[in-house]
Design a protein around this motif. Structure first.
Motif, PDB file in Angstrom:
ATOM      1  N   PHE A 119       1.163  -1.196   0.129  1.00 54.67           N
ATOM      2  CA  PHE A 119      -0.018  -0.049   0.519  1.00 54.67           C
ATOM      3  C   PHE A 119       1.323   1.014  -0.190  1.00 54.67           C
ATOM      4  N   LEU A 120       2.238   1.152   0.332  1.00 56.35           N
ATOM      5  CA  LEU A 120       2.865   2.452   1.170  1.00 56.35           C
ATOM      6  C   LEU A 120       4.877   1.970   0.793  1.00 56.35           C
ATOM      7  N   ASP A 121       4.989   2.374  -0.690  1.00 57.09           N
ATOM      8  CA  ASP A 121       6.408   0.888  -0.237  1.00 57.09           C
ATOM      9  C   ASP A 121       7.298   1.367   0.633  1.00 57.09           C
ATOM     10  N   THR A 122       8.632   0.515   0.742  1.00 61.35           N
ATOM     11  CA  THR A 122       9.366   0.503   1.035  1.00 61.35           C
ATOM     12  C   THR A 122       8.794   0.962   2.804  1.00 61.35           C
ATOM     13  N   VAL A 123       8.443   0.326   3.398  1.00 61.87           N
ATOM     14  CA  VAL A 123       7.915   0.262   4.860  1.00 61.87           C
ATOM     15  C   VAL A 123       8.608  -0.859   5.806  1.00 61.87           C
ATOM     16  N   VAL A 124       9.341  -0.749   6.611  1.00 65.08           N
ATOM     17  CA  VAL A 124       9.070  -1.704   7.780  1.00 65.08           C
ATOM     18  C   VAL A 124       8.879  -0.665   9.490  1.00 65.08           C
ATOM     19  N   PHE A 125       7.728  -1.414   9.995  1.00 66.04           N
ATOM     20  CA  PHE A 125       7.689  -0.361  10.542  1.00 66.04           C
ATOM     21  C   PHE A 125       7.257  -1.380  12.290  1.00 66.04           C
ATOM     22  N   PRO A 126       7.962  -1.500  12.873  1.00 58.77           N
ATOM     23  CA  PRO A 126       8.416  -2.521  14.100  1.00 58.77           C
ATOM     24  C   PRO A 126       7.561  -2.301  15.816  1.00 58.77           C
ATOM     25  N   THR A 127       6.445  -2.520  15.648  1.00 56.96           N
ATOM     26  CA  THR A 127       5.609  -2.783  16.884  1.00 56.96           C
ATOM     27  C   THR A 127       6.056  -3.831  17.782  1.00 56.96           C
ATOM     28  N   GLY A 128       6.528  -5.224  18.207  1.00 55.95           N
ATOM     29  CA  GLY A 128       6.152  -5.805  18.574  1.00 55.95           C
ATOM     30  C   GLY A 128       7.781  -6.792  18.808  1.00 55.95           C
ATOM     31  N   LEU A 129       8.555  -6.535  20.603  1.00 55.37           N
ATOM     32  CA  LEU A 129       9.430  -7.697  20.308  1.00 55.37           C
ATOM     33  C   LEU A 129       9.481  -8.822  20.891  1.00 55.37           C
ATOM     34  N   LEU A 130       9.973  -9.979  20.697  1.00 52.69           N
ATOM     35  CA  LEU A 130       9.825 -11.109  21.836  1.00 52.69           C
ATOM     36  C   LEU A 130      10.876 -11.337  21.768  1.00 52.69           C
ATOM     37  N   GLU A 131      11.566 -12.782  22.908  1.00 49.22           N
ATOM     38  CA  GLU A 131      12.987 -13.327  22.561  1.00 49.22           C
ATOM     39  C   GLU A 131      12.707 -14.713  23.151  1.00 49.22           C
ATOM     40  N   ARG A 132      13.016 -15.490  21.879  1.00 47.93           N
ATOM     41  CA  ARG A 132      12.360 -16.607  22.103  1.00 47.93           C
ATOM     42  C   ARG A 132      13.989 -17.333  21.572  1.00 47.93           C
ATOM     43  N   ASP A 133      14.948 -18.919  22.677  1.00 46.55           N
ATOM     44  CA  ASP A 133      16.004 -19.117  22.397  1.00 46.55           C
ATOM     45  C   ASP A 133      17.413 -18.396  22.066  1.00 46.55           C
TER      46      ASP A 133
END
Ligand code: MAN
Length: 351
Positions: free
Chosen positions: A308-322
């Motif tokens: 919809f809108l090119d060239t976007v990474v927009f992080p909204t959550g972070l989890l740690e596993r192993d």
């Protein structure tokens, strides 16, 4: 940019049915993320646009608190429609959205694929949410999950709070940051007896490029002690900078991923949205103790480059596993993605 261990597209607009027969789903992105038991919960922003078009007219949807979905039609010549997201009135300069967002809740047992596409819908509610609710960020405090989300209306873009213990029923707590303010992230515990949040004021008087601020509160509702955290920064965040993922506690401090965009003044489009990494002091999060000198993530996969809108990474959550950090993000204002990074690469990047 850091090497990714994996990249998955978890959800796209075509996967979902619209909430109303007059609408089509045009975006599923910017998910709030948390862990509930052994499941990952994703609260996704679902964006819908009107199906009908009328020659010479433009349509903007809204949700009337009593009457439900209303489609407003305006003469096309009154507005500039070049931005894919908004119509701008040629005389007043005021904007209306081309779409309406609500939230839907999904679960994932492996953190990479959704267990089911039957997402429970959370509708906008009341006077401050008539143009939609967007971009939820989830923080667990004690046994309660708090969701700071963007609420849009003719009053502007504000941030409101809701809470839940089970993602079945929700309590609304109203607006906590007045317009215009987005990207509010709550810390998961009190520090020095106070709750802490990062937020992003969006001043109309442009003395500065966007900045991330930090604030404190005795009760999650009344916010004060505002201090500037970062801004006026590097080229990659010259147009936009904002908090991304609610901070998680590590031995070294509070770890969070944030976003920036590099659009030049006067340039069309939205620029390239990339993500940086930041570590804040464990006791006093107003102090930055580490920061990646370059973005750790930029649009790479096809679904991040085109949408919809090119060239976007927009992080909204972070989890740690192993020992792997899972970064959940909106891709191209279109899809939900998850990318994995080695724990040691994250800490090396912080310098
Ligand atoms: C920007 C974009 C849109 C969003 C509006 C209102 O234009 O982030 O996706 O709907 O702001 O928040």
């Amino acid at each position: 940019m850091l090497d990714r261990q994996f990249t998955h597209c978890m959800l796209r607009p075509d996967d979902l049915e619209p909430s109303d027969e007059r609408m089509k789903v045009v975006g599923t992105f910017n998910p709030g993320i948390t862990q509930l038991g052994d499941q990952t919960v994703l609260m996704v922003r679902v964006v819908e646009a009107p199906i009908e078009s009328r020659r010479g007219f433009l349509c903007s949807p809204r949700l009337h608190p009593q009457h439900g979905l209303v489609l407003d039609w305006f003469p096309a010549e009154e507005h500039d429609a070049t931005d894919p997201r908004v119509y701008t009135h040629r005389i007043h300069g005021t904007i209306r959205l081309k779409f309406l967002s609500h939230l839907r809740v999904f679960r994932s047992s492996d953190g990479k694929t959704l267990d089911s596409l039957e997402g429970k819908v959370i509708e906008p509610q009341g006077e401050y949410e008539t143009y939609g609710i967007e971009d939820p960020r989830i923080t667990q405090i004690g046994d309660t999950f708090y969701i700071a989300y963007v609420c849009v209306s003719h009053h502007g873009v504000a941030t409101a709070l809701m809470s839940t213990k089970d993602f079945e029923s929700y309590q609304r707590h109203g607006v906590i940051f007045c317009p215009d303010n987005k990207d509010v992230l709550l810390f998961p515990e009190k520090l020095d007896g106070q709750y802490v949040a990062m937020h992003r004021p969006m001043p109309m008087m442009k003395f500065t490029t966007p900045q991330i601020w930090i604030a404190r509160s005795p009760d999650l509702l009344h916010w004060g002690h505002h201090e500037q955290l970062i801004g006026n920064g590097s080229q990659w965040m010259r147009d936009r900078a904002g908090g991304g993922t609610p901070p998680i506690k590590t031995e070294q401090g509070w770890l969070t991923v944030y976003h920036g965009s590099n659009k030049l003044p006067g340039q069309g489009g939205a620029g390239v949205y990339t993500a940086g990494l930041m570590l804040l002091d464990k006791k006093n999060p107003s102090k930055i103790v580490g920061r990646s000198s370059e973005p750790i993530m930029e649009p790479q996969a096809e679904f991040e480059k085109r949408g919809f809108l090119d060239t976007v990474v927009f992080p909204t959550g972070l989890l740690e596993r192993d020992n792997i950090y899972y970064v959940y993000y909106g891709a191209a204002d279109d899809a939900v993605g998850v990318a994995g990074f080695k724990r040691e690469d994250f800490f090396d990047a912080l310098g």
